[in-house]
Design a protein around this motif. Structure first.
Motif, PDB file in Angstrom:
ATOM      1  N   GLY A  80       0.644  -1.033  -0.113  1.00  0.00           N
ATOM      2  CA  GLY A  80       0.152   0.009   0.048  1.00  0.00           C
ATOM      3  C   GLY A  80       0.870   1.370  -0.078  1.00  0.00           C
ATOM      4  O   GLY A  80       0.111   2.499   0.140  1.00  0.00           O
ATOM      5  N   ASN A  81       2.041   1.265  -0.127  1.00  0.00           N
ATOM      6  CA  ASN A  81       3.056   2.259  -0.187  1.00  0.00           C
ATOM      7  C   ASN A  81       2.982   2.832  -1.429  1.00  0.00           C
ATOM      8  O   ASN A  81       2.990   2.186  -2.514  1.00  0.00           O
ATOM      9  N   VAL A  82       2.976   4.155  -1.528  1.00  0.00           N
ATOM     10  CA  VAL A  82       2.947   5.014  -2.827  1.00  0.00           C
ATOM     11  C   VAL A  82       4.359   4.480  -3.704  1.00  0.00           C
ATOM     12  O   VAL A  82       5.362   4.580  -2.990  1.00  0.00           O
ATOM     13  N   VAL A  83       4.083   4.335  -4.880  1.00  0.00           N
ATOM     14  CA  VAL A  83       5.428   3.970  -5.764  1.00  0.00           C
ATOM     15  C   VAL A  83       5.833   5.427  -6.689  1.00  0.00           C
ATOM     16  O   VAL A  83       5.039   5.882  -7.184  1.00  0.00           O
ATOM     17  N   TYR A  84       6.878   5.893  -6.306  1.00  0.00           N
ATOM     18  CA  TYR A  84       7.470   6.789  -6.863  1.00  0.00           C
ATOM     19  C   TYR A  84       8.540   6.728  -7.931  1.00  0.00           C
ATOM     20  O   TYR A  84       9.560   6.191  -7.588  1.00  0.00           O
ATOM     21  N   ILE A  85       8.346   7.207  -9.173  1.00  0.00           N
ATOM     22  CA  ILE A  85       9.515   6.815 -10.080  1.00  0.00           C
ATOM     23  C   ILE A  85      10.092   8.294 -10.583  1.00  0.00           C
ATOM     24  O   ILE A  85       9.620   9.114 -11.062  1.00  0.00           O
ATOM     25  N   GLU A  86      11.513   8.128 -10.747  1.00  0.00           N
ATOM     26  CA  GLU A  86      12.327   9.213 -11.057  1.00  0.00           C
ATOM     27  C   GLU A  86      13.259   8.833 -12.129  1.00  0.00           C
ATOM     28  O   GLU A  86      13.683   7.609 -12.438  1.00  0.00           O
ATOM     29  N   GLN A  87      13.137   9.342 -13.333  1.00  0.00           N
ATOM     30  CA  GLN A  87      13.993   9.176 -14.523  1.00  0.00           C
ATOM     31  C   GLN A  87      15.409  10.346 -14.656  1.00  0.00           C
ATOM     32  O   GLN A  87      15.060  11.133 -15.213  1.00  0.00           O
ATOM     33  N   GLU A 143       5.962  17.347   0.181  1.00  0.00           N
ATOM     34  CA  GLU A 143       4.938  18.160   0.962  1.00  0.00           C
ATOM     35  C   GLU A 143       3.662  17.591   0.314  1.00  0.00           C
ATOM     36  O   GLU A 143       2.542  17.288   0.992  1.00  0.00           O
ATOM     37  N   TYR A 144       3.616  17.280  -0.867  1.00  0.00           N
ATOM     38  CA  TYR A 144       2.290  16.969  -1.488  1.00  0.00           C
ATOM     39  C   TYR A 144       2.143  15.382  -1.264  1.00  0.00           C
ATOM     40  O   TYR A 144       1.011  14.914  -0.753  1.00  0.00           O
ATOM     41  N   LEU A 145       3.055  14.645  -1.320  1.00  0.00           N
ATOM     42  CA  LEU A 145       2.936  13.430  -0.967  1.00  0.00           C
ATOM     43  C   LEU A 145       2.682  13.046   0.394  1.00  0.00           C
ATOM     44  O   LEU A 145       1.692  12.381   0.655  1.00  0.00           O
ATOM     45  N   TRP A 146       3.286  13.545   1.322  1.00  0.00           N
ATOM     46  CA  TRP A 146       3.123  13.462   2.646  1.00  0.00           C
ATOM     47  C   TRP A 146       1.814  14.286   3.370  1.00  0.00           C
ATOM     48  O   TRP A 146       1.244  14.058   4.356  1.00  0.00           O
ATOM     49  N   GLY A 147       1.527  15.283   2.772  1.00  0.00           N
ATOM     50  CA  GLY A 147       0.491  16.114   3.167  1.00  0.00           C
ATOM     51  C   GLY A 147      -0.908  15.912   2.632  1.00  0.00           C
ATOM     52  O   GLY A 147      -1.995  16.188   3.113  1.00  0.00           O
ATOM     53  N   ARG A 148      -0.680  15.235   1.547  1.00  0.00           N
ATOM     54  CA  ARG A 148      -2.051  15.221   0.566  1.00  0.00           C
ATOM     55  C   ARG A 148      -2.418  13.583   0.122  1.00  0.00           C
ATOM     56  O   ARG A 148      -3.459  13.301   0.387  1.00  0.00           O
ATOM     57  N   LEU A 149      -1.224  13.260  -0.620  1.00  0.00           N
ATOM     58  CA  LEU A 149      -1.547  11.999  -1.204  1.00  0.00           C
ATOM     59  C   LEU A 149      -1.429  10.452  -0.132  1.00  0.00           C
ATOM     60  O   LEU A 149      -2.138   9.702  -0.243  1.00  0.00           O
TER      61      LEU A 149
END
Length: 275
Positions: free
Chosen positions: A91-98, A126-132
């Protein structure tokens, strides 16, 4: 001694005003559990670290950043490809950087510096931990794609940005990483990793897997195929930039801008014409 002269009555927290006094008034029971974990249960050290983070947040405006119009959002997304794509098996958000597709010249053409990129990175967090994913114990699984990265890319400003981003995360967003996959790692990357390794807490280093182009079998142990973009061998229904999370993210940024009567600025490629 005169006021603020460092004499017996001088207090740094008082000097910093209300934010400093708030931080000074905190006790060990006020410290978030993730900070305690980051200090291996040492509550006094965790309290000191948390106070410093609160002061940092005040100094950089972290608590207000999501209320500010982020008009360069689309430009950063184009010049620095990254995506909140889905969720892993836990259930953890998957974050991808290229990382290999970062367009430094494109940013400069739009008047942006790597310091601006670092602030955008903070906006992401801040968006990730505050909203998403606002749960106090929520974590993320990160995928860093190094395809196309050259050894010379890890010098100068880019290297400074990478070190600053790592430092920001480990210091002010501690224990947020569930798993980190560094994929398409070139043969020389081990040399670079040795240079940045001291900046990464030991507990985080244990979560990092450095993989070459044969990364899929390891990644799918943590992330279901339908939460992995097709370009990485998964069966995800969306391109990185068009995932449901990314659509929600852009809608949020657009709404904040519209409240001030402004619109997001488009990325303009060489030769003109919005992309």
């Amino acid at each position: 001694e005169g006021e603020g002269g460092g004499g017996e009555g001088f207090c740094l927290m008082d000097f910093l005003g209300a934010p400093g006094r708030v931080a000074a008034a905190l006790g060990e029971g006020d410290v978030p559990q993730l900070f305690v974990e980051a200090e291996f249960g040492n509550r006094a050290a965790a309290l000191d670290r948390y106070r410093k983070t609160l002061l940092w947040r005040w100094e950089v405006g972290a608590d207000r950043i999501l209320d500010e119009p982020h008009l360069k959002f689309d430009i950063f997304k184009k010049c620095y490809p990254h995506s909140f794509y889905g969720r892993d098996r836990e259930g953890n958000v998957v974050y991808i950087e290229q990382a290999g597709r970062v367009d430094v010249e494109g940013m400069r053409r739009h008047g942006l510096s790597l310091d601006d990129l670092l602030r955008h990175y903070m906006y992401n967090m801040e968006y990730l931990w505050g909203r998403l994913s606002p749960g106090k114990a929520d974590r993320m699984t990160a995928v860093l794609d190094l395809e196309g990265v050259r050894l010379r890319d890890f010098a100068g400003e880019v290297a400074a940005f990478v070190k600053s981003a790592i430092g920001m995360n480990s210091t002010h967003y501690p224990q947020r990483g569930h798993k980190v996959f560094i994929i398409n790692a070139p043969s020389w990357f081990s040399m670079v990793y040795k240079a940045v390794k001291p900046l990464i807490p030991e507990v985080t280093r244990k979560k990092i897997s450095i993989l070459d182009s044969r990364f899929y079998d390891e990644m799918v142990k943590v992330i279901d195929p339908d939460q992995i973009p097709q370009e990485y061998g998964g069966s995800g229904a969306h391109a990185m930039a068009d995932s449901p999370f990314e659509q929600q993210y852009r809608a949020f940024v657009t709404a904040v801008a519209e409240k001030t009567g402004k619109t997001l600025e488009p990325f303009v490629p060489v030769g003109g014409g919005a992309a």
